[in-house]
Write a protein that holds these residues in place. Structure first.
Motif, PDB file in Angstrom:
ATOM      1  N   LYS A   1       3.474  -0.817   5.526  1.00 15.52           N
ATOM      2  CA  LYS A   1       2.173  -1.495   5.604  1.00 15.52           C
ATOM      3  C   LYS A   1       1.282  -1.109   4.422  1.00 15.52           C
ATOM      4  CE  LYS A   1       1.943  -2.243  10.532  1.00 15.52           C
ATOM      5  NZ  LYS A   1       0.981  -2.880  11.384  1.00 15.52           N
ATOM      6  N   VAL A   2       1.292   0.170   4.056  1.00 17.55           N
ATOM      7  CA  VAL A   2       0.484   0.645   2.929  1.00 17.55           C
ATOM      8  C   VAL A   2       1.003   0.039   1.625  1.00 17.55           C
ATOM      9  CG1 VAL A   2      -0.116   2.690   1.580  1.00 17.55           C
ATOM     10  CG2 VAL A   2      -0.271   2.750   4.072  1.00 17.55           C
TER      11      VAL A   2
ATOM     12  N   TYR B   1     -10.791   0.712  -1.580  1.00 16.82           N
ATOM     13  CA  TYR B   1     -11.317   0.321  -0.273  1.00 16.82           C
ATOM     14  C   TYR B   1     -12.132   1.413   0.411  1.00 16.82           C
ATOM     15  CZ  TYR B   1      -8.042  -3.648  -0.306  1.00 16.82           C
ATOM     16  OH  TYR B   1      -7.361  -4.800  -0.613  1.00 16.82           O
ATOM     17  N   GLY B   2     -11.776   2.665   0.197  1.00 18.53           N
ATOM     18  CA  GLY B   2     -12.351   3.757   0.978  1.00 18.53           C
ATOM     19  C   GLY B   2     -11.603   3.858   2.305  1.00 18.53           C
ATOM     20  N   PHE B   3     -11.674   5.028   2.929  1.00 17.88           N
ATOM     21  CA  PHE B   3     -10.941   5.215   4.187  1.00 17.88           C
ATOM     22  C   PHE B   3     -11.492   4.340   5.312  1.00 17.88           C
ATOM     23  CE2 PHE B   3      -9.191   9.321   2.555  1.00 17.88           C
ATOM     24  CZ  PHE B   3      -7.862   9.073   2.850  1.00 17.88           C
ATOM     25  N   ASP B   4     -12.792   4.041   5.302  1.00 17.76           N
ATOM     26  CA  ASP B   4     -13.363   3.206   6.366  1.00 17.76           C
ATOM     27  C   ASP B   4     -12.722   1.820   6.400  1.00 17.76           C
ATOM     28  OD1 ASP B   4     -15.029   5.226   7.205  1.00 17.76           O
ATOM     29  OD2 ASP B   4     -16.787   4.482   6.122  1.00 17.76           O
ATOM     30  N   THR B   5     -12.698   1.154   5.271  1.00 21.63           N
ATOM     31  CA  THR B   5     -12.109  -0.183   5.201  1.00 21.63           C
ATOM     32  C   THR B   5     -10.597  -0.112   5.365  1.00 21.63           C
ATOM     33  OG1 THR B   5     -13.891  -0.902   3.751  1.00 21.63           O
ATOM     34  CG2 THR B   5     -11.918  -2.271   3.790  1.00 21.63           C
ATOM     35  N   LEU B   6      -9.981   0.911   4.786  1.00 20.84           N
ATOM     36  CA  LEU B   6      -8.531   1.080   4.905  1.00 20.84           C
ATOM     37  C   LEU B   6      -8.124   1.220   6.369  1.00 20.84           C
ATOM     38  CD1 LEU B   6      -6.194   1.156   2.930  1.00 20.84           C
ATOM     39  CD2 LEU B   6      -6.459   3.627   2.790  1.00 20.84           C
ATOM     40  N   SER B   7      -8.928   1.935   7.149  1.00 25.62           N
ATOM     41  CA  SER B   7      -8.603   2.108   8.574  1.00 25.62           C
ATOM     42  C   SER B   7      -8.777   0.807   9.358  1.00 25.62           C
ATOM     43  CB  SER B   7      -9.464   3.213   9.188  1.00 25.62           C
ATOM     44  OG  SER B   7     -10.815   2.823   9.272  1.00 25.62           O
ATOM     45  N   GLU B   8      -9.616  -0.102   8.861  1.00 22.97           N
ATOM     46  CA  GLU B   8      -9.741  -1.414   9.496  1.00 22.97           C
ATOM     47  C   GLU B   8      -8.551  -2.308   9.131  1.00 22.97           C
ATOM     48  OE1 GLU B   8     -13.518  -3.076   8.407  1.00 22.97           O
ATOM     49  OE2 GLU B   8     -14.619  -1.365   9.205  1.00 22.97           O
ATOM     50  N   LEU B   9      -8.108  -2.211   7.889  1.00 23.69           N
ATOM     51  CA  LEU B   9      -6.993  -3.038   7.430  1.00 23.69           C
ATOM     52  C   LEU B   9      -5.661  -2.549   7.991  1.00 23.69           C
ATOM     53  CD1 LEU B   9      -8.080  -3.393   3.698  1.00 23.69           C
ATOM     54  CD2 LEU B   9      -8.161  -5.164   5.451  1.00 23.69           C
ATOM     55  N   ILE B  10      -5.513  -1.232   8.079  1.00 21.14           N
ATOM     56  CA  ILE B  10      -4.296  -0.632   8.626  1.00 21.14           C
ATOM     57  C   ILE B  10      -4.744   0.418   9.649  1.00 21.14           C
ATOM     58  CG2 ILE B  10      -2.144   0.587   8.133  1.00 21.14           C
ATOM     59  CD1 ILE B  10      -2.429  -0.331   5.215  1.00 21.14           C
ATOM     60  N   PRO B  11      -4.877   0.023  10.908  1.00 18.05           N
ATOM     61  CA  PRO B  11      -5.422   0.941  11.923  1.00 18.05           C
ATOM     62  C   PRO B  11      -4.394   1.979  12.400  1.00 18.05           C
ATOM     63  CG  PRO B  11      -4.965  -1.184  12.912  1.00 18.05           C
ATOM     64  CD  PRO B  11      -4.651  -1.311  11.450  1.00 18.05           C
ATOM     65  N   ILE B  12      -4.198   3.001  11.579  1.00 19.44           N
ATOM     66  CA  ILE B  12      -3.335   4.108  11.974  1.00 19.44           C
ATOM     67  C   ILE B  12      -4.164   5.386  11.956  1.00 19.44           C
ATOM     68  CG2 ILE B  12      -1.099   3.117  11.361  1.00 19.44           C
ATOM     69  CD1 ILE B  12      -1.274   4.408   8.658  1.00 19.44           C
TER      70      ILE B  12
ATOM     71  N   ASP C   1       8.232   5.260   8.334  1.00 19.47           N
ATOM     72  CA  ASP C   1       8.596   4.128   7.474  1.00 19.47           C
ATOM     73  C   ASP C   1       7.749   2.884   7.698  1.00 19.47           C
ATOM     74  OD1 ASP C   1      10.545   5.620   6.209  1.00 19.47           O
ATOM     75  OD2 ASP C   1      12.177   4.858   7.462  1.00 19.47           O
ATOM     76  N   TRP C   2       7.470   2.537   8.971  1.00 18.36           N
ATOM     77  CA  TRP C   2       6.721   1.306   9.243  1.00 18.36           C
ATOM     78  C   TRP C   2       5.293   1.398   8.687  1.00 18.36           C
ATOM     79  CZ3 TRP C   2       2.247   1.727  11.960  1.00 18.36           C
ATOM     80  CH2 TRP C   2       2.096   2.833  12.798  1.00 18.36           C
TER      81      TRP C   2
ATOM     82  N   LEU D   1       3.997   7.228  -3.923  1.00 18.87           N
ATOM     83  CA  LEU D   1       3.208   6.980  -2.720  1.00 18.87           C
ATOM     84  C   LEU D   1       1.811   7.577  -2.871  1.00 18.87           C
ATOM     85  CD1 LEU D   1       2.990   5.878   0.142  1.00 18.87           C
ATOM     86  CD2 LEU D   1       4.000   8.004   0.968  1.00 18.87           C
ATOM     87  N   GLN D   2       1.731   8.732  -3.494  1.00 22.25           N
ATOM     88  CA  GLN D   2       0.426   9.365  -3.699  1.00 22.25           C
ATOM     89  C   GLN D   2      -0.472   8.484  -4.564  1.00 22.25           C
ATOM     90  OE1 GLN D   2       0.482  13.445  -4.975  1.00 22.25           O
ATOM     91  NE2 GLN D   2      -1.698  13.474  -5.385  1.00 22.25           N
ATOM     92  N   LYS D   3       0.060   7.916  -5.641  1.00 24.27           N
ATOM     93  CA  LYS D   3      -0.716   7.041  -6.520  1.00 24.27           C
ATOM     94  C   LYS D   3      -1.153   5.777  -5.776  1.00 24.27           C
ATOM     95  CE  LYS D   3      -2.479   5.533 -10.336  1.00 24.27           C
ATOM     96  NZ  LYS D   3      -3.826   5.940 -10.658  1.00 24.27           N
ATOM     97  N   ILE D   4      -0.256   5.230  -4.958  1.00 26.31           N
ATOM     98  CA  ILE D   4      -0.585   4.039  -4.163  1.00 26.31           C
ATOM     99  C   ILE D   4      -1.757   4.349  -3.234  1.00 26.31           C
ATOM    100  CG2 ILE D   4       0.251   2.565  -2.278  1.00 26.31           C
ATOM    101  CD1 ILE D   4       3.042   2.698  -3.623  1.00 26.31           C
ATOM    102  N   LEU D   5      -1.646   5.463  -2.520  1.00 26.45           N
ATOM    103  CA  LEU D   5      -2.684   5.836  -1.566  1.00 26.45           C
ATOM    104  C   LEU D   5      -4.007   6.131  -2.261  1.00 26.45           C
ATOM    105  CD1 LEU D   5      -3.337   6.281   1.386  1.00 26.45           C
ATOM    106  CD2 LEU D   5      -2.525   8.629   1.147  1.00 26.45           C
ATOM    107  N   GLU D   6      -3.965   6.869  -3.354  1.00 28.77           N
ATOM    108  CA  GLU D   6      -5.194   7.180  -4.099  1.00 28.77           C
ATOM    109  C   GLU D   6      -5.868   5.911  -4.611  1.00 28.77           C
ATOM    110  OE1 GLU D   6      -3.738   9.911  -7.039  1.00 28.77           O
ATOM    111  OE2 GLU D   6      -3.976  11.643  -5.710  1.00 28.77           O
ATOM    112  N   THR D   7      -5.075   4.964  -5.083  1.00 25.42           N
ATOM    113  CA  THR D   7      -5.614   3.695  -5.577  1.00 25.42           C
ATOM    114  C   THR D   7      -6.286   2.919  -4.451  1.00 25.42           C
ATOM    115  OG1 THR D   7      -3.907   3.580  -7.296  1.00 25.42           O
ATOM    116  CG2 THR D   7      -5.021   1.519  -6.718  1.00 25.42           C
ATOM    117  N   LEU D   8      -5.625   2.845  -3.295  1.00 24.76           N
ATOM    118  CA  LEU D   8      -6.192   2.113  -2.156  1.00 24.76           C
ATOM    119  C   LEU D   8      -7.461   2.783  -1.635  1.00 24.76           C
ATOM    120  CD1 LEU D   8      -2.958   1.126  -0.206  1.00 24.76           C
ATOM    121  CD2 LEU D   8      -4.439  -0.366  -1.550  1.00 24.76           C
ATOM    122  N   VAL D   9      -7.469   4.105  -1.569  1.00 20.27           N
ATOM    123  CA  VAL D   9      -8.659   4.819  -1.090  1.00 20.27           C
ATOM    124  C   VAL D   9      -9.807   4.640  -2.078  1.00 20.27           C
ATOM    125  CG1 VAL D   9      -9.618   7.110  -0.619  1.00 20.27           C
ATOM    126  CG2 VAL D   9      -7.396   6.479   0.327  1.00 20.27           C
ATOM    127  N   GLU D  10      -9.502   4.668  -3.359  1.00 21.66           N
ATOM    128  CA  GLU D  10     -10.551   4.467  -4.367  1.00 21.66           C
ATOM    129  C   GLU D  10     -11.123   3.053  -4.281  1.00 21.66           C
ATOM    130  OE1 GLU D  10     -10.721   4.147  -9.173  1.00 21.66           O
ATOM    131  OE2 GLU D  10      -9.612   5.854  -8.349  1.00 21.66           O
TER     132      GLU D  10
END
Length: 75
Positions: free
Chosen positions: A61-62, A25-36, A56-57, A14-23
């Protein structure tokens, strides 16, 4: 002969998934795609991992976004 898993999440933490997505998209775009909240309010990898491991939900999404993003990462 060993069979390769067809699951794109196999062996990926999960850490690798999140790091890859943040790298990517960045947190700004990530928060638009998954508004949590863990992406919209004072985001960090550590706090996001804590939330996603308990929820879990949100984790689903991530993971789904990661699978959709994989073809873009290969380019």
């Amino acid at each position: 002969m060993q069979k390769q898993s067809k699951d794109p999440l196999h062996g990926v933490t999960l850490q690798k998934i999140l790091e890859t997505l943040v790298e990517y998209y960045g947190f700004d775009t990530l928060s638009e795609l998954i508004p949590i909240k863990c992406f919209t309010s004072n985001p960090s990898i550590k706090s996001s991992l804590t939330f996603l491991r308990k929820t879990d939900w949100a984790r689903k999404k991530v993971e789904d976004l990661y699978v959709k993003t994989l073809p873009k990462l290969a380019k």
